[in-house]
Design a protein around this motif. Structure first.
Motif, PDB file in Angstrom:
ATOM      1  N   GLY A 269       0.822  -1.212   0.000  1.00  0.00           N
ATOM      2  CA  GLY A 269       0.000   0.000   0.000  1.00  0.00           C
ATOM      3  C   GLY A 269       0.846   1.248   0.000  1.00  0.00           C
ATOM      4  O   GLY A 269       0.564   2.219  -0.706  1.00  0.00           O
ATOM      5  N   ILE A 270       1.913   1.214   0.787  1.00  0.00           N
ATOM      6  CA  ILE A 270       2.828   2.356   0.830  1.00  0.00           C
ATOM      7  C   ILE A 270       3.487   2.531  -0.532  1.00  0.00           C
ATOM      8  O   ILE A 270       3.591   3.647  -1.055  1.00  0.00           O
ATOM      9  CB  ILE A 270       3.880   2.157   1.939  1.00  0.00           C
ATOM     10  N   ALA A 271       3.913   1.425  -1.133  1.00  0.00           N
ATOM     11  CA  ALA A 271       4.534   1.494  -2.459  1.00  0.00           C
ATOM     12  C   ALA A 271       3.530   2.020  -3.492  1.00  0.00           C
ATOM     13  O   ALA A 271       3.894   2.815  -4.362  1.00  0.00           O
ATOM     14  CB  ALA A 271       5.059   0.112  -2.867  1.00  0.00           C
ATOM     15  N   ALA A 272       2.273   1.584  -3.396  1.00  0.00           N
ATOM     16  CA  ALA A 272       1.259   2.041  -4.351  1.00  0.00           C
ATOM     17  C   ALA A 272       1.037   3.547  -4.224  1.00  0.00           C
ATOM     18  O   ALA A 272       0.936   4.250  -5.245  1.00  0.00           O
ATOM     19  CB  ALA A 272      -0.054   1.288  -4.124  1.00  0.00           C
ATOM     20  N   ILE A 273       0.975   4.050  -3.006  1.00  0.00           N
ATOM     21  CA  ILE A 273       0.784   5.487  -2.802  1.00  0.00           C
ATOM     22  C   ILE A 273       1.967   6.263  -3.364  1.00  0.00           C
ATOM     23  O   ILE A 273       1.806   7.272  -4.062  1.00  0.00           O
ATOM     24  CB  ILE A 273       0.565   5.798  -1.308  1.00  0.00           C
ATOM     25  N   ARG A 274       3.180   5.771  -3.095  1.00  0.00           N
ATOM     26  CA  ARG A 274       4.368   6.436  -3.623  1.00  0.00           C
ATOM     27  C   ARG A 274       4.373   6.400  -5.149  1.00  0.00           C
ATOM     28  O   ARG A 274       4.746   7.378  -5.809  1.00  0.00           O
ATOM     29  CB  ARG A 274       5.627   5.783  -3.067  1.00  0.00           C
ATOM     30  N   ASN A 275       3.964   5.265  -5.740  1.00  0.00           N
ATOM     31  CA  ASN A 275       3.923   5.148  -7.203  1.00  0.00           C
ATOM     32  C   ASN A 275       2.918   6.126  -7.804  1.00  0.00           C
ATOM     33  O   ASN A 275       3.187   6.737  -8.837  1.00  0.00           O
ATOM     34  CB  ASN A 275       3.586   3.720  -7.622  1.00  0.00           C
ATOM     35  N   VAL A 276       1.759   6.267  -7.164  1.00  0.00           N
ATOM     36  CA  VAL A 276       0.757   7.208  -7.663  1.00  0.00           C
ATOM     37  C   VAL A 276       1.304   8.633  -7.616  1.00  0.00           C
ATOM     38  O   VAL A 276       1.113   9.417  -8.552  1.00  0.00           O
ATOM     39  CB  VAL A 276      -0.558   7.087  -6.851  1.00  0.00           C
TER      40      VAL A 276
END
Length: 158
Positions: free
Chosen positions: A74-81
């Motif tokens: 989830g943290i990686a997804a937020i950073r990717n967005v």
């Protein structure tokens, strides 16, 4: 010692608010009609039902979002967005519009091809000035991707 000043407003604030409230429908009639039209359309196509469901389920939705946001993925997804947002901010809208038109045109030309072009036709197409300009851009992008992959920290599998 200073004496307090006695202040009495010339207009009662509550009466002024009531006057403004009574005058609002007449002063804002056009805006109110547009608002009613928006509500009518939102109700007809189910948007109000969606919003009602989102508001009603906000605790469950927020809980699930928080649950997933805590996970490493989830943290990686937020950073990717956020990083994708930076890419979108860096793009010139006019250039992107021209690219969209070019892709649409090329797609139409590709669909119109009955049989694949010959190697000679592909070579002629690839050596045109516009193709070389596009290839230059693509090789610059490829070079930047390779450089960023070299600079990226190694990911450790657990």
């Amino acid at each position: 010692m200073a004496n307090p000043l006695h202040f009495v407003p010339k207009v009662d604030p509550k009466l002024e608010l009531e006057r403004q409230l009574k005058a609002a429908p007449l002063e804002n009639a056009e805006a109110l009609l547009v608002g009613y039209d928006i509500l009518k359309t939102a109700h007809a196509n189910g948007t109000l039902d969606l919003v009602n469901g989102l508001v009603g389920g906000r605790d469950a939705i927020a809980g699930k979002l928080a649950e997933y946001a805590k996970l490493p993925g989830g943290i990686a997804a937020i950073r990717n967005v956020l990083e994708l947002g930076k890419i979108l901010m860096a793009l010139d809208p006019e250039t992107l519009e021209e690219l969209t038109k070019a892709v649409t045109t090329a797609t139409g030309q590709h669909r119109a091809e009955v049989k694949p072009p010959s190697l000679w036709a592909l070579a002629k197409r690839a050596t045109s000035e516009d193709s070389r300009r596009g290839l230059s851009f693509m090789t610059l992008m490829l070079q930047a991707v390779g450089k960023s992959l070299r600079a990226a920290p190694e990911t450790k599998e657990k």
